[in-house]
Design a protein around this motif. Structure first.
Motif, PDB file in Angstrom:
ATOM      1  N   ARG A 199      44.242  10.031  51.573  1.00 39.94           N
ATOM      2  CA  ARG A 199      43.969  10.705  50.724  1.00 39.94           C
ATOM      3  C   ARG A 199      44.510  12.226  51.165  1.00 39.94           C
ATOM      4  O   ARG A 199      44.889  12.066  52.390  1.00 39.94           O
ATOM      5  N   THR A 200      45.887  12.731  50.004  1.00 40.49           N
ATOM      6  CA  THR A 200      45.735  13.954  49.725  1.00 40.49           C
ATOM      7  C   THR A 200      44.958  15.116  48.749  1.00 40.49           C
ATOM      8  O   THR A 200      44.870  14.856  47.608  1.00 40.49           O
ATOM      9  N   PHE A 201      44.089  16.185  49.267  1.00 45.10           N
ATOM     10  CA  PHE A 201      43.940  17.194  48.833  1.00 45.10           C
ATOM     11  C   PHE A 201      44.008  18.523  48.605  1.00 45.10           C
ATOM     12  O   PHE A 201      44.078  19.136  49.713  1.00 45.10           O
ATOM     13  N   PHE A 202      44.357  19.027  47.303  1.00 42.87           N
ATOM     14  CA  PHE A 202      44.524  20.626  46.917  1.00 42.87           C
ATOM     15  C   PHE A 202      44.156  20.794  45.778  1.00 42.87           C
ATOM     16  O   PHE A 202      44.110  20.288  44.436  1.00 42.87           O
ATOM     17  N   LEU A 252      43.805  24.012  40.089  1.00 47.92           N
ATOM     18  CA  LEU A 252      44.583  23.131  40.393  1.00 47.92           C
ATOM     19  C   LEU A 252      44.189  21.631  41.233  1.00 47.92           C
ATOM     20  O   LEU A 252      43.219  22.471  42.328  1.00 47.92           O
ATOM     21  N   PHE A 253      44.043  20.675  41.121  1.00 51.59           N
ATOM     22  CA  PHE A 253      43.987  19.693  41.560  1.00 51.59           C
ATOM     23  C   PHE A 253      44.797  18.352  41.716  1.00 51.59           C
ATOM     24  O   PHE A 253      45.269  17.653  40.947  1.00 51.59           O
ATOM     25  N   CYS A 254      44.485  17.621  42.729  1.00 53.63           N
ATOM     26  CA  CYS A 254      45.821  17.272  43.443  1.00 53.63           C
ATOM     27  C   CYS A 254      45.560  16.170  44.041  1.00 53.63           C
ATOM     28  O   CYS A 254      44.448  16.117  45.524  1.00 53.63           O
ATOM     29  N   GLY A 255      45.002  14.647  44.293  1.00 53.78           N
ATOM     30  CA  GLY A 255      44.703  13.786  45.302  1.00 53.78           C
ATOM     31  C   GLY A 255      45.524  12.259  44.927  1.00 53.78           C
ATOM     32  O   GLY A 255      45.938  12.302  44.149  1.00 53.78           O
ATOM     33  N   LEU A 256      45.814  11.913  46.201  1.00 49.99           N
ATOM     34  CA  LEU A 256      46.138  10.529  46.550  1.00 49.99           C
ATOM     35  C   LEU A 256      45.250   9.934  47.223  1.00 49.99           C
ATOM     36  O   LEU A 256      45.220  10.165  48.262  1.00 49.99           O
ATOM     37  N   SER A 257      44.974   8.215  46.893  1.00 48.38           N
ATOM     38  CA  SER A 257      44.506   7.759  47.916  1.00 48.38           C
ATOM     39  C   SER A 257      45.403   6.597  47.899  1.00 48.38           C
ATOM     40  O   SER A 257      46.641   5.962  46.748  1.00 48.38           O
ATOM     41  N   PHE A 258      45.968   5.520  48.653  1.00 48.44           N
ATOM     42  CA  PHE A 258      46.556   4.520  49.437  1.00 48.44           C
ATOM     43  C   PHE A 258      45.902   3.472  50.040  1.00 48.44           C
ATOM     44  O   PHE A 258      45.446   3.678  50.551  1.00 48.44           O
ATOM     45  N   ARG A 278      39.565  36.937  44.572  1.00 52.26           N
ATOM     46  CA  ARG A 278      39.846  36.491  43.624  1.00 52.26           C
ATOM     47  C   ARG A 278      40.903  35.036  43.422  1.00 52.26           C
ATOM     48  O   ARG A 278      40.275  34.497  42.533  1.00 52.26           O
ATOM     49  N   SER A 279      41.331  34.867  44.871  1.00 56.65           N
ATOM     50  CA  SER A 279      41.852  33.312  44.396  1.00 56.65           C
ATOM     51  C   SER A 279      41.741  32.643  45.859  1.00 56.65           C
ATOM     52  O   SER A 279      42.277  33.657  46.879  1.00 56.65           O
ATOM     53  N   SER A 280      41.404  31.400  46.112  1.00 48.87           N
ATOM     54  CA  SER A 280      41.241  30.795  47.300  1.00 48.87           C
ATOM     55  C   SER A 280      42.440  28.871  47.245  1.00 48.87           C
ATOM     56  O   SER A 280      42.016  28.472  46.041  1.00 48.87           O
ATOM     57  N   ALA A 281      42.793  28.823  47.657  1.00 49.20           N
ATOM     58  CA  ALA A 281      43.468  27.661  47.902  1.00 49.20           C
ATOM     59  C   ALA A 281      42.957  26.801  49.572  1.00 49.20           C
ATOM     60  O   ALA A 281      43.558  27.777  50.482  1.00 49.20           O
ATOM     61  N   GLN A 282      42.970  25.918  49.042  1.00 49.13           N
ATOM     62  CA  GLN A 282      42.450  24.675  50.150  1.00 49.13           C
ATOM     63  C   GLN A 282      43.060  23.376  50.545  1.00 49.13           C
ATOM     64  O   GLN A 282      43.118  22.895  49.055  1.00 49.13           O
TER      65      GLN A 282
END
Length: 552
Positions: free
Chosen positions: A35-38, A9-15, A54-58
């Motif tokens: 920017r919002t990044f996940f 999953l990738f989510c980015g927002l630039s303004f 097994r899975s990591s998020a940041q």
């Protein structure tokens, strides 16, 4: 055992926004970037690694607020403040505030341009310039969500280096003899004194440059550039410091005819690299520990079609083995063995480091290098072996040619480039390496051709490299690599796009890596075997609010 990791999953927002306020004291206006990044990374279900998660998020939120203050019409003061908050922080934990850029610039009496603070500098190809790094897409479209972050976080702006210091320049106009004469100079400190241990300190690094650009006639112009990278011995405790002056002269002739526009260029220059030994007990007594000199010259011609739709250029380049230029040979990306990957650095139940791959080049901002280096940096032969340090790569002679379309009105853009080079001096043998490179690609929009009424942009580019050296079984080298980049974006609705990018890197053969001492002298060779097959793919949706605001 083969291990894989992928981005789930990738989510980015630039303004980007701005406002302006006038007051009696002057003009103040704001703009900024947010920017919002996940991301979530995971091992494949069949992985035998039992120690790694097994899975990591940041993720994080950040805001770069730019303040522009114009106390008068001639001066602007610019400050960029960053506020960053890591996901998972609680009541201020994981939140940081820092000043990211600070600069004062302007024009004095409509004649002298100046800048003080954080500067983005470029001089010439052989004195101060930053070539594209290995993850760059020639069309600028593939993996943009990743490359935008890498470039922004490392201040990669065109082929300029970001440094702190003072710059000033002016232009003189003449009635006869010369048309114009431009003068520019700068003094910067790429690195301040830093502690190596409790009792040892590295000295300040200073980088200076002066440029003169003379427009002699409408057709002829002449440029002269000088740069000097050196360490100030009194600011540290190290007894050996570097000095690296470089000189570059360039002549240009432009001619416009009915057949098109022609440009001929010629470059010549040389460099010195001097390692000086300093006695801390006797400050006025210095001795030369090591020194080297190197020359370079190039000759090139370019033709642009009368309607500016095509451009063809080619030339010959000769750069001697001992030519050194810290400002032109420093790499954008660091390939040092001491750097660990940011995503799943250990594999095999922690038994070994994860091999470096294209995923790290495209997505890891910590791989970016922002400091000039006095010695040649390591490089990865699979990702670039022909010209690893750009046009200023030492120990190369040969020719190149390129052709590309220039008009954006064409439905399809084309690009073709290639070169053949050899070493000037063999390394460890009288046999010399021979290099060949070929790049080809196209970019366009299928929307009009399909009659769908929707935009469907696409791009493809492949770069091939081949290195070989004859001789016996120990001397011989054969290394072939291929870099294929593809991207596509289909408009599902107004400002909503379905995007996909693919990168394939292949490298097979053997090569010798140079082993150098702390002074950059070649002391040994390390034979390596390569069998690289690296795939990276990305797909998803992007909503484009404006040119600089998007979420994906």
């Amino acid at each position: 055992m083969k291990y894989l990791s992928w981005m789930c999953l990738f989510c980015g927002l630039s303004f980007l926004g701005w406002s302006q306020k006038d007051s009696q004291d002057g003009n103040i206006w704001l703009d900024g970037f947010a920017r919002t990044f996940f991301s979530r990374d995971a091992l494949p279900p069949n992985s035998e690694d039992t120690l790694s998660s097994r899975s990591s998020a940041q993720g994080y939120n950040l805001l770069d607020l730019n303040t522009h203050v114009n106390p008068n019409e001639e001066v602007e003061v610019f400050a960029q403040v960053r506020i960053r908050n890591e996901f998972g922080g609680f009541f201020g934990q994981g939140t940081s505030v820092e000043v990211r850029q600070l600069r004062a610039s302007g024009v004095l009496r409509d004649r002298v341009r100046f800048g003080v603070g954080d500067l983005f500098l470029r001089q010439s190809t052989f004195t101060l310039s930053a070539p594209d790094h290995e993850g760059t897409d020639p069309w600028g479209k593939a993996f943009r969500n990743y490359t935008d972050i890498v470039d922004y976080e490392n201040f990669f702006v065109d082929d300029r280096w970001r440094m702190q210091g003072l710059q000033a320049g002016t232009t003189f106009r003449f009635d006869r003899g010369l048309r114009t004469l431009g003068c520019d100079g700068f003094v910067t400190r790429p690195r301040g004194s830093e502690a190596l241990s409790e009792t040892s300190y590295a000295p300040d690094q200073i980088f200076t440059g002066v440029s003169l650009v003379a427009q002699i006639t409408k057709e002829w112009s002449l440029q002269a550039h000088h740069s000097n990278f050196f360490e100030a011995p009194l600011t540290g405790t190290q007894t050996t410091t570097i000095g690296n002056p470089v000189w570059h002269v360039k002549a240009i002739r432009n001619l416009t005819t009915e057949a098109g526009h022609w440009q001929w260029t010629g470059d010549v220059g040389w460099s010195q690299r001097i390692w000086s030994h300093h006695d801390p007990e006797v400050l006025d007594l210095d001795s030369v520990a090591s020194s080297s000199e190197g020359l370079f010259w190039t000759a090139a011609a370019a033709w642009t079609a009368p309607d500016s739709s095509w451009r063809v250029e080619g030339g010959w380049r000769h750069v001697e083995p001992d030519f050194r230029s810290a400002g032109a040979q420093t790499k954008r990306m660091s390939y040092g063995s001491d750097q660990m990957a940011q995503v799943y650095p250990m594999l095999g139940n922690g038994q070994f480091l994860r091999p470096f791959g294209m995923f790290d080049v495209l997505s890891d901002p910590t791989r970016g290098n922002q400091l000039l280096q006095g010695t040649l940096m390591p490089f990865h032969p699979v990702y670039g072996n022909v010209m690893p340090y750009g046009a200023a790569t030492p120990n190369r002679q040969g020719g190149w040619m390129s052709a590309q379309t220039l008009s954006s009105a064409r439905p399809t853009q084309w690009k073709l480039e290639g070169g053949l080079y050899t070493e000037i001096v063999g390394q460890g043998t009288v046999e010399k390496r021979k290099f060949g490179t070929l790049g080809m690609g196209a970019s366009g929009d299928l929307g009009d051709w399909l009659g769908s009424g929707r935009s469907w942009t696409w791009s493809v580019y492949e770069r091939l490299e081949h290195t070989r050296r004859g001789g016996n079984d120990i001397e011989s080298i054969q290394l072939t690599s291929s870099h294929l980049t593809m991207s596509s974006a289909f408009s599902l609705a107004d400002d909503l796009f379905l995007q996909a990018s693919v990168k394939h890197v292949m490298g097979e053969g053997q090569e010798y890596l140079n082993v150098r001492d702390e002074l950059g002298a070649l002391v040994n060779y390390e034979r390596v075997e390569y069998d690289v097959k690296d795939w990276m793919a990305m797909g998803g949706l992007t909503y484009q609010f404006s040119d600089h605001v998007y979420t994906s």
